[in-house]
Design a protein around this motif. Structure first.
Motif, mmCIF file in Angstrom:
data_model
loop_
_atom_site.group_PDB
_atom_site.id
_atom_site.type_symbol
_atom_site.label_atom_id
_atom_site.label_comp_id
_atom_site.label_asym_id
_atom_site.label_seq_id
_atom_site.Cartn_x
_atom_site.Cartn_y
_atom_site.Cartn_z
ATOM 1 N N ARG A 141 32.150 15.957 68.174
ATOM 2 C CA ARG A 141 31.192 15.550 67.135
ATOM 3 C C ARG A 141 31.663 15.944 65.735
ATOM 4 N NH1 ARG A 141 26.200 13.650 66.920
ATOM 5 N NH2 ARG A 141 24.838 14.225 65.181
ATOM 6 N N GLN A 142 32.260 17.106 65.602
ATOM 7 C CA GLN A 142 32.743 17.554 64.296
ATOM 8 C C GLN A 142 33.863 16.647 63.798
ATOM 9 O OE1 GLN A 142 31.426 19.828 62.353
ATOM 10 N NE2 GLN A 142 32.955 19.476 60.763
ATOM 11 N N ILE A 161 38.012 -0.874 55.575
ATOM 12 C CA ILE A 161 37.306 0.239 56.213
ATOM 13 C C ILE A 161 37.193 -0.005 57.716
ATOM 14 C CG2 ILE A 161 35.101 1.463 56.372
ATOM 15 C CD1 ILE A 161 36.728 2.156 53.884
ATOM 16 N N LYS A 162 36.921 -1.243 58.109
ATOM 17 C CA LYS A 162 36.809 -1.575 59.541
ATOM 18 C C LYS A 162 38.140 -1.329 60.253
ATOM 19 C CE LYS A 162 33.192 -5.082 58.970
ATOM 20 N NZ LYS A 162 32.859 -6.532 59.079
ATOM 21 N N ILE A 163 39.228 -1.683 59.594
ATOM 22 C CA ILE A 163 40.553 -1.462 60.183
ATOM 23 C C ILE A 163 40.849 0.026 60.304
ATOM 24 C CG2 ILE A 163 43.040 -1.778 59.815
ATOM 25 C CD1 ILE A 163 42.330 -4.439 58.406
ATOM 26 N N TYR A 164 40.536 0.780 59.238
ATOM 27 C CA TYR A 164 40.759 2.232 59.275
ATOM 28 C C TYR A 164 39.955 2.877 60.408
ATOM 29 C CZ TYR A 164 42.669 1.604 54.546
ATOM 30 O OH TYR A 164 43.406 1.207 53.464
ATOM 31 N N ARG A 165 38.715 2.413 60.585
ATOM 32 C CA ARG A 165 37.865 2.987 61.627
ATOM 33 C C ARG A 165 38.486 2.737 63.016
ATOM 34 N NH1 ARG A 165 33.182 1.869 60.029
ATOM 35 N NH2 ARG A 165 32.212 3.927 59.866
ATOM 36 N N ARG A 181 36.807 6.595 51.227
ATOM 37 C CA ARG A 181 37.698 5.453 50.985
ATOM 38 C C ARG A 181 36.958 4.203 50.534
ATOM 39 N NH1 ARG A 181 42.889 5.346 52.489
ATOM 40 N NH2 ARG A 181 42.865 3.823 50.784
ATOM 41 N N ARG A 182 35.652 4.123 50.807
ATOM 42 C CA ARG A 182 34.879 2.939 50.407
ATOM 43 C C ARG A 182 34.876 2.739 48.897
ATOM 44 N NH1 ARG A 182 31.457 3.773 54.978
ATOM 45 N NH2 ARG A 182 31.301 1.842 56.198
ATOM 46 N N THR A 183 35.113 3.793 48.150
ATOM 47 C CA THR A 183 35.143 3.667 46.688
ATOM 48 C C THR A 183 36.447 3.040 46.213
ATOM 49 O OG1 THR A 183 36.093 5.892 46.407
ATOM 50 C CG2 THR A 183 33.689 5.705 46.458
ATOM 51 N N GLU A 184 37.413 2.882 47.134
ATOM 52 C CA GLU A 184 38.742 2.410 46.740
ATOM 53 C C GLU A 184 39.139 1.073 47.358
ATOM 54 O OE1 GLU A 184 40.962 6.714 46.255
ATOM 55 O OE2 GLU A 184 41.019 5.728 48.196
ATOM 56 N N VAL A 185 38.606 0.778 48.530
ATOM 57 C CA VAL A 185 39.050 -0.416 49.242
ATOM 58 C C VAL A 185 37.856 -1.252 49.703
ATOM 59 C CG1 VAL A 185 41.153 0.715 50.052
ATOM 60 C CG2 VAL A 185 39.097 0.783 51.472
ATOM 61 N N LYS A 186 38.158 -2.460 50.183
ATOM 62 C CA LYS A 186 37.115 -3.361 50.653
ATOM 63 C C LYS A 186 36.620 -2.950 52.033
ATOM 64 C CE LYS A 186 39.019 -7.382 48.243
ATOM 65 N NZ LYS A 186 39.567 -8.745 48.425
ATOM 66 N N GLU A 207 33.912 9.927 59.532
ATOM 67 C CA GLU A 207 32.907 9.176 58.781
ATOM 68 C C GLU A 207 32.891 9.588 57.309
ATOM 69 O OE1 GLU A 207 30.921 6.582 59.702
ATOM 70 O OE2 GLU A 207 32.254 6.615 61.443
ATOM 71 N N GLU A 208 33.073 10.866 57.054
ATOM 72 C CA GLU A 208 33.126 11.337 55.668
ATOM 73 C C GLU A 208 34.338 10.758 54.945
ATOM 74 O OE1 GLU A 208 33.382 15.529 53.089
ATOM 75 O OE2 GLU A 208 33.019 15.589 55.267
#
Length: 358
Positions: A4-5, A26-30, A17-22, A11-12
């Protein structure tokens, strides 16, 4: 079982990264990081290096595709996944003081030769863009598309930045473009720069003509790639709103117009590759290459992968260099022979003079 940690850290990081990329990125990074979460199981990221190695992770990827296919991931996909994980661990190191994670991932290397770099990425040549610029137009859509093609080549802009470029960002007198996120320009990683346009008169006139047209109708906050009405006849719409599908719409317009121009459609991004190749062919030194990279809002090492010579161009260039070497060798040999002949003649003349004096 995913720790969980570890999950919270992922997620953090994605929020960061959401402030930098589309969102698509983000979906690919996840997807990439879920592989790491599953591999780590209950082990905390900070303890990972004590329980597993990069080789273990590489073996894990061979038999744990998330789409259940039997074929292993391609080397290119693994390379991209590794890049995501490296960036994540660097963030852990910088923001969370995780010391050993970066060491762990640095030991995970794809075997040399497992990734084949594509040196044959397509680009538009200078001659093709001249042909596009000289193609006649019989509609406002064609005129806008022709101007867009030429502008993309002259500026090396990414299509997402270009379609969100306001008129106030463009200064044709100075031949500069303010690619500023504060102006609403969607640049990669929110980079900001005032870049320069190539000064090629036979192309630049196409851009000037369109620039004058949009400035007569739209305010400075209006889009340079102006929205058009859907009525007949089509006109620039001063009240038009910018939709999310502008990029795909422009790509379709480019494909259609290039068919009319008799130029093969490659990709909108191919104008950027063509711009960089054109300048690289004219660069004389490292300083010139650095300027090209800065103007393309790219670091130098990455820029050198843009507009790379194709295999055929590489072979032709090697043959040309070989011929130059042979020509140089022949020239040097001829110079040596001439100097030897001249020296022999001088010695013979000296011998005659000496004989005459005896």
């Amino acid at each position: 079982m995913i720790n969980r940690q570890n999950y919270k850290l992922v997620e953090e990081y994605l929020r960061y990264r959401r402030t930098e990329v589309k969102e698509n990125s983000i979906k690919i990074y996840r997807t990439h990081l879920i592989q790491l979460l599953e591999f780590s199981d209950e082990t905390l990221f900070c303890d990972l290096s004590a329980h597993a190695t990069g080789v273990d992770f590489r073996q894990f990827l061979k038999s744990n595709r998330r789409d259940s296919r039997e074929k292993s991931y391609s080397a290119e996909y693994k390379r991209k996944m590794l890049g995501t994980i490296r960036s994540f661990f660097k963030w852990l190191h910088d923001e969370k003081s995780y010391t050993y994670t970066s060491i762990w991932i640095s030991r995970f290397r794809l075997r040399l030769g497992s990734v084949k770099r594509n040196r044959n990425k397509r680009r538009y040549s200078f001659e093709e863009v001249v042909k596009i610029a000289n193609t006649s137009v019989d509609s406002l859509v064609d005129e806008r598309t022709r101007a867009a093609c030429v502008f993309l080549f002259l500026s090396a802009m990414r299509i997402d930045a270009f379609t969100t470029l306001p008129i106030k960002s463009v200064d044709l007198r100075k031949k500069t473009v303010k690619q500023w996120p504060s102006y609403g320009v969607r640049t990669k990683l929110n980079k900001e720069a005032e870049t320069s346009l190539l000064c090629i008169p036979r192309m630049f006139s196409v851009v000037e003509k369109w620039d004058k047209k949009v400035r007569n109708i739209l305010p400075l906050d209006g889009m340079w790639f102006a929205p058009l009405t859907t009525t007949m006849p089509t006109k620039i719409d001063p009240y038009g709103k910018i939709g999310k599908s502008r990029d795909s719409g422009l790509r379709k317009d480019i494909e259609r117009f290039l068919y009319k121009a008799g130029v093969e459609y490659k990709a909108a991004h191919a104008f950027r590759h063509g711009h960089i190749r054109f300048l690289r062919d004219n660069a004389k030194d490292y300083r010139g290459l650095e300027a090209i990279a800065n103007n393309a809002m790219q670091n130098l090492s990455t820029m050198l992968n843009y507009g790379a010579l194709t295999d055929q161009e590489t072979q032709a260039e090697v043959i040309k260099l070989s011929k130059k070497s042979l020509d140089l060798d022949t020239t040097e040999n001829m110079n040596i022979k001439n100097k030897v002949s001249q020296l022999i003649q001088e010695l013979q003349d000296s011998f005659v003079i000496l004989e005459g004096s005896m």
